[in-house]
Write a protein that holds these residues in place. Structure first.
Motif, PDB file in Angstrom:
ATOM      1  N   PRO A  47       0.820  -1.216   0.000  1.00 31.84           N
ATOM      2  CA  PRO A  47       0.000   0.000   0.000  1.00 31.84           C
ATOM      3  C   PRO A  47       0.852   1.264   0.000  1.00 31.84           C
ATOM      4  O   PRO A  47       2.032   1.261   0.380  1.00 31.84           O
ATOM      5  CB  PRO A  47      -0.793  -0.106   1.303  1.00 31.84           C
ATOM      6  N   ASN A  88      -0.364   4.755   1.344  1.00 32.89           N
ATOM      7  CA  ASN A  88      -1.349   5.681   1.892  1.00 32.89           C
ATOM      8  C   ASN A  88      -0.854   7.126   1.820  1.00 32.89           C
ATOM      9  O   ASN A  88       0.346   7.373   1.623  1.00 32.89           O
ATOM     10  CB  ASN A  88      -1.659   5.310   3.345  1.00 32.89           C
ATOM     11  N   TYR A 123      -2.676  -7.123   2.776  1.00 34.75           N
ATOM     12  CA  TYR A 123      -2.630  -5.849   3.482  1.00 34.75           C
ATOM     13  C   TYR A 123      -4.033  -5.321   3.801  1.00 34.75           C
ATOM     14  O   TYR A 123      -4.277  -4.102   3.816  1.00 34.75           O
ATOM     15  CB  TYR A 123      -1.839  -4.810   2.669  1.00 34.75           C
ATOM     16  N   GLN A 124      -4.940  -6.208   4.059  1.00 30.20           N
ATOM     17  CA  GLN A 124      -6.324  -5.879   4.379  1.00 30.20           C
ATOM     18  C   GLN A 124      -6.806  -6.815   5.493  1.00 30.20           C
ATOM     19  O   GLN A 124      -6.064  -7.662   5.994  1.00 30.20           O
ATOM     20  CB  GLN A 124      -7.212  -6.040   3.135  1.00 30.20           C
ATOM     21  N   ASN A 137       4.717   6.180   5.377  1.00 28.26           N
ATOM     22  CA  ASN A 137       4.634   4.783   4.982  1.00 28.26           C
ATOM     23  C   ASN A 137       5.975   4.103   5.229  1.00 28.26           C
ATOM     24  O   ASN A 137       7.029   4.617   4.848  1.00 28.26           O
ATOM     25  CB  ASN A 137       4.294   4.669   3.482  1.00 28.26           C
TER      26      ASN A 137
END
Length: 575
Positions: free
Chosen positions: A371, A373, A490-491, A553
């Motif tokens: 990810p 973000n 990643y969830q 991150n």
């Protein structure tokens, strides 16, 4: 002659010192004028050009109520006035006040800034633009505020107006009198036309036509009749002999805000931007935040005209998830604005990965993208400061003193006054966030070597966060770190790291794993994880500043090579 010459030189110099600055208008003049030549007078009935003044009254716009005692401004020293009708405004006469002679000594004010010509005559006409400019000049409006005892900020907030009425000092039937246009018309009615018959060019033409309205206001109409001919008593009483200075409604301070998402039990900064309204240190803005039943007050907020100021409060969110409404009120210039902020308080705990088991499989697994973000690692903001810029001006006050031998002389009894202003400066502040993340095989992984390990064993994580700032009262340390894992794409599941060291040099680690035999701060890699890079991702957040949250991150990796089954050796038990 030497004394007279020196007096004129002093007067010229003092006027040069007194008025070097550009005049700033704070109001709008609803004034027009007319008039023209004058007839000839007699020894008992005459008027001299310049024997004039202006009656000034503050009136409430909503109900036309007179809120100050009228004050008469003049450049002259009319100490020889023998008859007048007191300090009564046109509005009071309109509301039924009777014209009544006043036996008290006539009083007046000589403003420090000379009045422009008000009443036209055969020697020249008044300049209406000069009259408007004079009575809308900020310094004059402030002077009116001071003389009448009416607060300046209240005067210009849009709820009040200044009523102006021209005054003439004339000799009528051998008596020196002071009258406004309305008083002259009412007096003429009492005399059955006696004033008009002697002084018509002044009392019924140039005096009432010295001021009239361009647009209707305060219950009086705009004048559409002749501006060069004498007017009737009725027209003068209803429509002439007045001007009005009106003020736009004061611009209220405006609050600009947005919604926030916060974590539970977190120290945060909530900020709004304030603009508009009066904003110098003499008239600061106050901002109040009402959060969870508690009010936080930030006072002495100011900023240059046309600019803004960031205003913030530091507080701690509740321990339970909820949606909060933060009410913000801003007051200044006698005005107020309201705003609301929605704060969504969330809890990131409770989504730990499930217990891994030895026969877990995921034959369709493919490595997901890491990810990315929103990341903000630095921010800046500032606070306006103000320093008074003194500007001393000599304000003349010329007075005549009688001399026994030489008749008399003028003396300037004035004084120095500070007509300065506020100079604004910008104080800059900033904050920056740096961080690192380290993933290593757990010490209980027996065959790990460096950063290479077999799947099925655990990894340990250490995340450090460093915050630097030159305004520590306005910045929090980083407070939240959340790690996501590739096996869950990643969830779905994540680990909320435990902050083991706080402040501007914070440290975060995995919380103790309830599935660990040794109660280790570990995360178990799935036994089915394919060989190659294993990369957890951490989002470090909740470093709050007045200009928003800093975040970063982070990633780090270990290398998977084989799985823990290869560390097992199965053999028959020897007899």
């Amino acid at each position: 002659m030497k004394r007279i010459l020196s007096i004129f030189i002093m007067l010229a110099l003092s006027l040069t010192i007194l008025f070097p600055l550009t005049a700033y208008a704070v109001g709008e003049g609803n004034i027009d004028s007319g008039g023209g030549g004058m007839g000839s007078g007699t020894n008992e009935n005459y008027w001299n050009t310049g024997d004039e003044g202006v009656r000034v009254t503050v009136v409430r716009a909503s109900d036309h109520a007179v809120v100050t005692t009228p004050v008469d401004f003049t450049n002259k020293s009319p100490d020889n006035i023998q008859a007048h009708f007191g300090k009564v405004s046109k509005i009071s006469y309109t509301n039924g006040f009777s014209l009544t002679p006043n036996a008290q000594t006539y009083t007046y004010v000589n403003p420090s800034k000379v009045l422009p010509r008000i009443i036209s005559s055969g020697s020249g006409n008044a300049n209406i633009e000069a009259i408007k400019s004079y009575f809308t000049d900020e310094l004059i409006v402030r002077y009116i505020s001071s003389i009448t005892g009416f607060n300046y900020d209240t005067l210009i907030n849009g709820d009040y107006k200044i009523l102006l009425e021209p005054i003439a000092y004339m000799t009528f039937q051998g008596v020196r009198i002071a009258v406004t246009a309305t008083e002259a018309a009412l007096y003429d009615q009492q005399l059955g036309g006696g004033l008009r018959s002697k002084m018509v060019s002044l009392s019924h033409k140039n005096l009432p036509l010295a001021m009239f309205l361009e647009t209707p206001d305060l219950g009086y109409p705009a004048w559409s009749g002749s501006t060069t001919s004498s007017a009737s008593n009725a027209d003068i009483i209803s429509s002439l002999g007045l001007g009005i200075v009106r003020f736009s409604e004061a611009e209220p301070p405006v609050v600009s805000s947005h919604s926030y998402t916060y974590r539970v039990n977190t120290e945060v900064i909530t900020s709004v931007t304030v603009s508009g309204g009066q904003s110098d240190p003499d008239h600061p803005v106050t901002v109040r935040f009402t959060i969870g039943g508690r009010t936080y007050t930030v006072g002495n907020v100011y900023y240059p005209d046309g600019d803004s100021q960031l205003v913030w409060v530091r507080w701690t969110t509740p321990s339970t998830p909820q949606t909060m409404t933060i009410n913000v009120s801003v007051t200044g210039s006698g005005r107020a604005s309201q705003g609301t902020i929605t704060a969504n308080i969330v809890d990131l705990s409770g989504n730990d990965p499930p217990n891994p088991v030895a026969d877990d499989r995921n034959d369709s697994y493919s490595r997901p993208s890491v990810p990315n973000n929103p990341q903000k690692t630095s921010s800046s903001w500032g606070i306006w400061s103000a320093r008074w810029h003194a500007y001393w001006v000599w304000v003349s006050d010329w007075n005549w003193y009688s001399d026994v031998d030489e008749g008399g002389h003028w003396e300037d009894d004035g004084s120095w006054e500070d007509h300065g202003w506020w100079d604004f400066g910008w104080n800059s502040y900033s904050a920056s966030l740096s961080a690192s993340m380290s993933i290593v095989p757990d010490a209980k992984a027996p065959t790990a070597s460096g950063k290479t390990m077999k799947s099925g064993y655990g990894v340990n994580q250490t995340t450090t966060a460093n915050v630097s700032t030159n305004q520590s009262s306005a910045v929090t340390g980083a407070q939240t770190a959340v790690t996501y894992f590739p096996e869950f794409r990643y969830q779905t599941y994540w680990r909320l790291l435990e902050r083991t060291s706080s402040g501007y040099n914070a440290k975060f680690e995995f919380a103790k794993n309830k599935y660990s035999t040794y109660n280790r701060r570990t995360h178990f890699t799935p036994i089915w994880m394919s060989d190659g890079s294993y990369t957890p991702y951490t989002y470090l957040i909740d470093c709050w500043t007045p200009s928003g949250m800093l975040s970063i991150n982070l990633t780090d990796s270990v290398t998977i090579s084989g799985n823990l089954w290869s560390d097992w050796h199965i053999a028959p038990v020897k007899p």
